[in-house]
Write a protein that holds these residues in place. Structure first.
Motif, PDB file in Angstrom:
ATOM      1  N   ASP A 285      31.618 -12.728 -21.148  1.00 10.53           N
ATOM      2  CA  ASP A 285      31.371 -13.366 -22.241  1.00 10.53           C
ATOM      3  C   ASP A 285      30.375 -13.349 -23.920  1.00 10.53           C
ATOM      4  OD1 ASP A 285      31.202 -15.690 -23.682  1.00 10.53           O
ATOM      5  OD2 ASP A 285      29.141 -16.828 -22.709  1.00 10.53           O
ATOM      6  N   HIS A 286      31.196 -13.343 -24.718  1.00  8.97           N
ATOM      7  CA  HIS A 286      30.762 -12.862 -26.080  1.00  8.97           C
ATOM      8  C   HIS A 286      29.766 -13.400 -26.526  1.00  8.97           C
ATOM      9  CE1 HIS A 286      32.588  -8.539 -25.460  1.00  8.97           C
ATOM     10  NE2 HIS A 286      32.749  -8.942 -24.967  1.00  8.97           N
ATOM     11  N   SER A 287      30.110 -14.699 -25.951  1.00  5.87           N
ATOM     12  CA  SER A 287      29.689 -16.190 -27.507  1.00  5.87           C
ATOM     13  C   SER A 287      28.558 -15.947 -27.066  1.00  5.87           C
ATOM     14  CB  SER A 287      29.764 -17.176 -26.627  1.00  5.87           C
ATOM     15  OG  SER A 287      29.122 -16.822 -25.140  1.00  5.87           O
ATOM     16  N   VAL A 288      27.753 -14.835 -26.223  1.00  6.65           N
ATOM     17  CA  VAL A 288      26.293 -14.186 -26.138  1.00  6.65           C
ATOM     18  C   VAL A 288      26.003 -12.622 -26.343  1.00  6.65           C
ATOM     19  CG1 VAL A 288      23.864 -14.896 -25.726  1.00  6.65           C
ATOM     20  CG2 VAL A 288      25.588 -16.960 -25.575  1.00  6.65           C
ATOM     21  N   LEU A 289      25.060 -12.467 -27.278  1.00  6.59           N
ATOM     22  CA  LEU A 289      24.948 -11.139 -27.327  1.00  6.59           C
ATOM     23  C   LEU A 289      24.122 -10.744 -25.985  1.00  6.59           C
ATOM     24  CD1 LEU A 289      23.755  -9.732 -30.586  1.00  6.59           C
ATOM     25  CD2 LEU A 289      26.206 -10.293 -30.236  1.00  6.59           C
ATOM     26  N   SER A 290      24.679  -9.983 -24.889  1.00  6.68           N
ATOM     27  CA  SER A 290      24.100 -10.540 -23.374  1.00  6.68           C
ATOM     28  C   SER A 290      24.108  -8.835 -23.096  1.00  6.68           C
ATOM     29  CB  SER A 290      24.559 -10.986 -22.293  1.00  6.68           C
ATOM     30  OG  SER A 290      25.728 -11.111 -22.152  1.00  6.68           O
ATOM     31  N   ALA A 291      25.055  -7.558 -24.331  1.00  9.95           N
ATOM     32  CA  ALA A 291      24.999  -6.238 -23.932  1.00  9.95           C
ATOM     33  C   ALA A 291      24.037  -5.262 -24.064  1.00  9.95           C
ATOM     34  CB  ALA A 291      26.720  -6.008 -24.363  1.00  9.95           C
ATOM     35  N   GLN A 292      24.220  -4.315 -23.861  1.00 11.02           N
ATOM     36  CA  GLN A 292      22.564  -3.404 -23.629  1.00 11.02           C
ATOM     37  C   GLN A 292      23.228  -2.528 -25.118  1.00 11.02           C
ATOM     38  OE1 GLN A 292      25.134  -3.640 -21.110  1.00 11.02           O
ATOM     39  NE2 GLN A 292      23.523  -4.943 -20.432  1.00 11.02           N
ATOM     40  N   SER A 293      22.200  -1.703 -26.067  1.00  7.16           N
ATOM     41  CA  SER A 293      22.144  -1.230 -26.573  1.00  7.16           C
ATOM     42  C   SER A 293      22.211   0.237 -26.436  1.00  7.16           C
ATOM     43  CB  SER A 293      21.204  -1.610 -28.181  1.00  7.16           C
ATOM     44  OG  SER A 293      19.717  -1.486 -27.140  1.00  7.16           O
ATOM     45  N   LEU A 294      22.334   1.144 -27.471  1.00  6.67           N
ATOM     46  CA  LEU A 294      23.209   2.213 -27.162  1.00  6.67           C
ATOM     47  C   LEU A 294      22.377   3.215 -28.073  1.00  6.67           C
ATOM     48  CD1 LEU A 294      24.615   4.631 -25.115  1.00  6.67           C
ATOM     49  CD2 LEU A 294      26.528   4.613 -26.298  1.00  6.67           C
TER      50      LEU A 294
ATOM     51  N   ASP B  92      25.689  15.862 -18.697  1.00  4.97           N
ATOM     52  CA  ASP B  92      25.929  16.850 -18.568  1.00  4.97           C
ATOM     53  C   ASP B  92      25.622  17.314 -19.923  1.00  4.97           C
ATOM     54  OD1 ASP B  92      26.943  19.526 -16.930  1.00  4.97           O
ATOM     55  OD2 ASP B  92      28.655  18.725 -18.069  1.00  4.97           O
ATOM     56  N   ALA B  93      26.283  16.879 -20.923  1.00  3.63           N
ATOM     57  CA  ALA B  93      25.330  17.284 -22.440  1.00  3.63           C
ATOM     58  C   ALA B  93      25.175  16.157 -23.634  1.00  3.63           C
ATOM     59  CB  ALA B  93      27.466  17.369 -23.098  1.00  3.63           C
ATOM     60  N   GLY B  94      23.934  15.898 -23.141  1.00  2.78           N
ATOM     61  CA  GLY B  94      23.524  14.749 -24.279  1.00  2.78           C
ATOM     62  C   GLY B  94      22.033  14.336 -23.178  1.00  2.78           C
ATOM     63  N   ILE B  95      21.330  13.159 -23.895  1.00  3.62           N
ATOM     64  CA  ILE B  95      20.831  12.471 -23.039  1.00  3.62           C
ATOM     65  C   ILE B  95      21.303  10.523 -24.084  1.00  3.62           C
ATOM     66  CG2 ILE B  95      18.548  11.316 -22.813  1.00  3.62           C
ATOM     67  CD1 ILE B  95      16.879  14.455 -22.918  1.00  3.62           C
ATOM     68  N   GLU B  96      21.177   9.838 -23.029  1.00  5.60           N
ATOM     69  CA  GLU B  96      21.137   8.812 -23.525  1.00  5.60           C
ATOM     70  C   GLU B  96      20.575   7.336 -23.124  1.00  5.60           C
ATOM     71  OE1 GLU B  96      23.853   8.288 -25.223  1.00  5.60           O
ATOM     72  OE2 GLU B  96      25.082   9.777 -24.906  1.00  5.60           O
ATOM     73  N   TYR B  97      20.430   6.429 -23.845  1.00 11.88           N
ATOM     74  CA  TYR B  97      19.283   5.552 -24.157  1.00 11.88           C
ATOM     75  C   TYR B  97      20.322   4.145 -23.974  1.00 11.88           C
ATOM     76  CZ  TYR B  97      15.935   1.917 -25.718  1.00 11.88           C
ATOM     77  OH  TYR B  97      14.869   0.712 -25.540  1.00 11.88           O
ATOM     78  N   ILE B  98      19.641   3.104 -23.137  1.00 11.44           N
ATOM     79  CA  ILE B  98      19.680   1.960 -23.068  1.00 11.44           C
ATOM     80  C   ILE B  98      19.252   0.783 -22.888  1.00 11.44           C
ATOM     81  CG2 ILE B  98      22.555   0.472 -21.682  1.00 11.44           C
ATOM     82  CD1 ILE B  98      22.773   3.347 -21.058  1.00 11.44           C
ATOM     83  N   SER B  99      19.187  -0.045 -23.892  1.00  7.73           N
ATOM     84  CA  SER B  99      18.394  -1.418 -24.009  1.00  7.73           C
ATOM     85  C   SER B  99      18.422  -2.373 -22.659  1.00  7.73           C
ATOM     86  CB  SER B  99      17.968  -1.256 -25.179  1.00  7.73           C
ATOM     87  OG  SER B  99      17.144  -3.176 -25.106  1.00  7.73           O
ATOM     88  N   LEU B 100      17.599  -2.887 -21.343  1.00 10.68           N
ATOM     89  CA  LEU B 100      18.430  -3.693 -20.492  1.00 10.68           C
ATOM     90  C   LEU B 100      17.748  -4.814 -20.767  1.00 10.68           C
ATOM     91  CD1 LEU B 100      19.083  -1.299 -17.466  1.00 10.68           C
ATOM     92  CD2 LEU B 100      20.821  -2.000 -19.462  1.00 10.68           C
ATOM     93  N   THR B 101      17.480  -4.857 -22.004  1.00  9.19           N
ATOM     94  CA  THR B 101      16.018  -6.065 -22.347  1.00  9.19           C
ATOM     95  C   THR B 101      16.683  -7.115 -22.844  1.00  9.19           C
ATOM     96  OG1 THR B 101      14.305  -4.283 -22.894  1.00  9.19           O
ATOM     97  CG2 THR B 101      14.012  -6.197 -23.783  1.00  9.19           C
ATOM     98  N   PRO B 102      16.227  -7.729 -22.589  1.00 10.95           N
ATOM     99  CA  PRO B 102      17.428  -8.964 -22.577  1.00 10.95           C
ATOM    100  C   PRO B 102      16.709  -9.912 -24.211  1.00 10.95           C
ATOM    101  CG  PRO B 102      15.864  -9.677 -20.919  1.00 10.95           C
ATOM    102  CD  PRO B 102      15.843  -8.652 -20.949  1.00 10.95           C
TER     103      PRO B 102
END
Length: 943
Positions: A23-32, A315-325
């Motif tokens: 459901d995309h009606s609410v922003l529930s995804a993660q920021s990268l 293997d190439a780089g570092i990622e940050y993913i916010s899981l904070t609701p």
């Protein structure tokens, strides 16, 4: 960019649709947020992650140990130049391991990490190719895992657990280390022993890559490299597959790492297709791969920080993913489609009107890219949904769509389109030149006509409750237009060049409607139309209630009596109903990172939970249910990371940062302070400082977490530093006491010396002045004495001159007298010779004797001697004393020589001939002991 190694990418929102729709009606995804090797200045490959309680994040990198403090990166090269495979962190130390090397890092006084090797104490247990792949902390133990065994470090010594098997995988579950031994089973450590968990044949030839506690009692999640995901029931020793819908994905893409979130969702990092998050039932929450933002599909490490944000070592780089609701916004960068001016969510399709055309993609297909709608190339100004139709105001004209787009009118520059409030079947639209009327027919909406009598560029139009059409020109004012009943002609036009009490220079006006009331924006305050007075007046109700947003430039209607106000401060969401005004949301201008389109700022509300902000190179979705608004920062304080003082030549001197105070000698009064702020929640932060007494106002916001102070005056200061996020919320203020000692010439001792010197100088000055006065008086006395002496000398000289003249006169008188007598004597002698006996001898001799007596008379000499003694005091006495053998006749000759008489002059005085005088002089020279070279006269004159 030595102090800004952190690169905050524009936050990207992606969710992969796997066997279901999210459901995309609410922003529930993660920021990268992605960090490349250019950001952290080390090797691309990262193997492991350690999250410290302080908020610092550590990475095992092929070049060494990477440290990230929330703002900047620092690389510590590995001690033996090998790859650091494993990292673990406790409150004091960072433990690392690699090829035949293990140890820990501790922080020094200047905040740098120093390495201490533990290898020597245990290397006798190493195999030929011993390499450590993971490290765990369990109570007081540090557990190092290699493929050959488990090394337990406790109380300064090691215990090694080996059974000859291949320790394929190890992890920490509820404080206990679990080990998967290839073709042997799964074990756990207890009392420094390996205790079997399962030896099931099910695991034969399966490489375990993930173990975690299951959601049911006595169960564990087991992830295998190429055989899928299972749940192990330790009571029955049974393995059952989980997330059946994803099994083929796991088998194809190979599981490499895994983790479980605080909410119980599973995170799996793969070798071939990035990371995926899903519930135990198989419902996909998200997936990231290199198609939607991940730098590499190979995940080598997964970890969670103290804020439950996820970090990936790739293997190439570092990622940050916010899981904070509850995130309030997500930014999408879409540089390829141009600047976005408007948009609409229509029939589950997201439409974006840009300066390049109208673009569309499925609202659900966040992985997909936008596609240009055929025929819409060019500038799009407006997207409006009316009666389940999408109207597109375009540079070419107006398009309409229910299923497909068609050109409704070809009048160029179609801006705002509005339904007439009294005539629902009539739409009015402003364009570059004309006002257009559309009417609803049995065959749908059709263009009816243009309105004669008004030809102007109208950007915004509104119709008031009286039927007046209000049109704002893009540059030159506001018009109130009265239309005829057929909407084809203008009955009257009033242009407002000036408002009654409007001090502003009117020009850039826009017209909108709030709760059926005409509202005019000026960029300073709001005005409205007073139909009773038939004039424009300040809208005091809103001006008083809106605060800074009375200076709004644009007002966009939301839903259910809500309105968006756009000003130089940012965007605010207000509810306005029944004369009650309340602010619901505020989004500062800084939040949009300078991506709003000047003079064309716009926001489109899709539904009760989501709105879209149009940007120059993308768009931002706002979560209206989010309640964070950056308030997390208020409970955190920035950390002083490093302090360096420099001298005048720029030579650095690192200082200890253990105390919250710094003492600097004046020779090191240049200071560089570096701060960290390990609050990682996807928000960009900037920094401010002030130093009361030095810089009393807060500095401008800076991306750099450093403060450089030069030539700090001596004194005591308090340095105040804080972090500020895009919401303009501030962290706790960090306080640092700074004492700059005065230079040596301003110290107490120096001042005391100055006082002593001043006293000495005053005394010296007094002495010198007194001495000068005395010398001056002495000189005056001496001058007076000299004057007296001079006068006396002049007198004496005068007297001497007089006496000398008198002496000369006396001598000349005697000389003349004697000369006369001598001449007389000579005549008498001649007479005697002539007369002979006729001049009796008796008388002749009497006269001669008388003459001789007068020539050498004692009286003459006494008179001469008296005058001589007055002119030449003690000369004769001195000569007599020096030369006692001198006779009176000699002294008389000396006296005559003293007054510089010649032999001719002396002869008459002595009554002898000149030759007699010369003979006398000769005898005198002998008595005086003079040589032939000595001058007699000079000797007597100098005696």
């Amino acid at each position: 960019m030595s102090y800004q190694l952190m690169k905050l990418f524009y936050i990207t929102l992606f969710i992969l649709l796997l066997n279901g729709i999210i459901d995309h009606s609410v922003l529930s995804a993660q920021s990268l947020i992605s960090f490349t090797k250019d950001d952290y200045q080390a090797a691309s490959q990262n193997w492991s992650i350690g999250c410290a309680p302080t908020g610092y994040i550590y990475f095992g990198n092929s070049s060494g140990l990477l440290e990230f403090d929330g703002v900047s990166w620092q690389l510590y090269p590995s001690p033996n130049a090998s790859i650091i495979r494993a990292v673990a962190v406790d409150n004091r130390r960072v433990y690392t391991g690699g090829y035949r090397e293990l140890g820990f890092w501790e922080r020094t006084q200047n905040s740098q990490l120093q390495y201490f090797s533990l290898t020597d104490s245990v290397k006798s247990q190493f195999g030929i190719n011993e390499e450590f792949w993971s490290i765990f902390k369990s109570q007081e133990q540090i557990i190092f895992h290699s493929f050959a065994g488990i090394y337990i470090y406790e109380n300064g010594s090691f215990t090694v657990l080996k059974n000859g098997g291949f320790f394929n995988f190890a992890t920490l579950v509820d404080g206990t280390v679990f080990v998967a031994i290839h073709n042997d089973g799964i074990y756990r450590t207890e009392n420094n022993q390996l205790i079997p968990v399962t030896n099931s044949d099910f695991l034969k030839e399966k490489h375990v890559r993930f173990i975690a506690k299951g959601h049911l009692p006595n169960t564990y999640y087991i992830g295998t490299e190429s055989a899928g995901m299972y749940i192990l029931n330790t009571t029955t020793d049974e393995f059952k597959p989980i997330a059946n819908n994803l099994q083929s994905f796991f088998i194809t893409n190979k599981i490499n790492h895994g983790a479980v979130t605080a909410e119980g969702d599973l995170i799996i990092g793969t070798i071939l297709d990035g990371v995926i998050g899903f519930s135990p039932t198989g419902k996909v929450k998200f997936q990231y791969n290199n198609k939607n933002g991940l730098q590499s599909n190979t995940v080598l490490g997964i970890s969670f920080d103290q804020y439950n944000n996820m970090w990936l070592a790739l293997d190439a780089g570092i990622e940050y993913i916010s899981l904070t609701p509850g995130n309030n916004y997500r930014m999408y960068m879409e540089k390829e489609i141009g600047a976005i001016y408007s948009g609409a969510l229509f029939n589950n399709q997201l439409y974006l009107g840009t300066n390049q055309g109208l673009y569309v993609k499925s609202w659900q297909d966040t992985d997909g890219s936008f596609k240009l709608v055929d025929g819409t190339q060019g500038q799009v100004w407006d997207c409006e949904i009316i009666d389940n139709h999408l109207f597109i105001g375009h540079n070419k004209g107006t398009f309409i769509s229910s299923n497909e787009f068609s050109l409704l009118s070809d009048y160029s520059g179609a801006y705002n389109i509005k339904r007439h409030p009294r005539h629902p079947d009539v739409l009015l639209q402003g364009t570059y030149n004309d006002l257009i009327v559309y009417r609803e027919t049995q065959n749908g909406w059709k263009m009816s006509n243009t309105i004669s009598g008004f030809n102007n560029l109208t950007r915004f139009i509104e119709v008031d409750h009286l039927g007046n059409l209000w049109a704002s020109h893009f540059y030159s004012g506001l018009y109130k237009i009265r239309l005829n009943d057929d909407f084809d002609n203008v009955e009257s036009v009033i242009k407002y060049d000036k408002f009654e009490d409007g001090p502003e220079q009117l020009g850039h006006l826009n017209v909108f409607k709030i709760e059926n009331q005409i509202v005019i924006t000026t960029g300073h305050k709001l005005y409205t139309y007073d139909d009773l007075k038939n004039t424009i007046v300040p809208y005091n109700l809103l001006n008083d209630a809106l605060g800074d947003f009375k200076a709004a430039k644009r007002i966009v209607p939301g839903l259910n009596h809500h309105y968006w106000f756009i000003s130089e401060k940012g965007i605010a969401y207000f509810k306005i109903y029944a004369n009650e005004v309340s602010r619901i949301k505020f989004y500062p201008k800084q939040l949009f990172e300078n991506h709003l389109i000047p003079d064309h700022e716009n926001i489109v509300q899709f539904n009760d939970t989501t709105a879209m902000v149009c940007l120059e190179n993308g768009y931002m979705l706002l979560n209206l249910n989010g309640n964070n608004e950056g308030i997390d920062i208020a409970s955190h304080e920035i950390t002083l990371r490093q302090v360096t003082a420099t001298n005048r030549k720029g030579k650095p001197f690192p200082l200890s940062i253990e105390d919250q105070s710094i003492n600097l000698p004046h020779s090191l009064n240049n200071l560089i302070l570096r701060y960290s702020f390990p609050l990682l929640n996807g928000e960009t932060v900037k920094f401010q400082y002030k130093i009361p007494g030095l810089y009393d106002q807060w500095s401008a916001l800076s991306n750099k977490p450093t403060i450089e102070l030069s030539r700090i005056p001596s004194g005591t200061y308090t340095i105040e530093v804080k972090a500020v996020n895009n919401w303009l919320k501030s962290s706790k203020t960090h306080l640092l006491k700074l004492i700059v000692h005065p230079p040596w010439y301003q110290t107490t001792y120096a001042i005391a010396g100055y006082l002593l010197l001043m006293v000495g100088l005053m005394l010296g000055l007094k002495y010198i002045t007194s001495r000068k006065i005395k010398l001056k008086e002495k000189r005056k006395r001496e001058e007076k004495e000299k004057e007296l002496i001079q006068l006396k000398n002049e007198k004496l000289s005068s007297e001497l001159s007089y006496k000398s003249q008198k002496l000369a006169s006396s001598a000349m008188s005697i000389i003349k007298k004697n000369e006369f007598l001598l001449s007389l004597k000579a005549k008498i002698k001649k007479h005697k010779e002539y007369l002979g006996n006729r001049y009796p001898d008796k008388y002749y001799q009497e006269v001669i004797d008388k003459i001789d007596d007068n020539i050498s008379g004692q009286d003459d000499w006494q008179l001469f001697e008296a005058n001589f003694e007055q002119a030449h005091e003690a000369f004769l006495k001195t000569m007599k004393k020096k030369h006692p053998e001198l006779t009176p006749s000699d002294l008389r000759l000396c006296a005559y020589l003293r007054i510089n008489l010649t032999s001719k002059d002396i002869a008459p005085l002595l009554g002898i001939t000149v030759r007699g005088v010369e003979n006398h002089r000769y005898r005198l020279r002998k008595k005086l002991g003079l040589t032939a070279e000595d001058n007699l006269t000079d000797y007597i004159l100098n005696a």
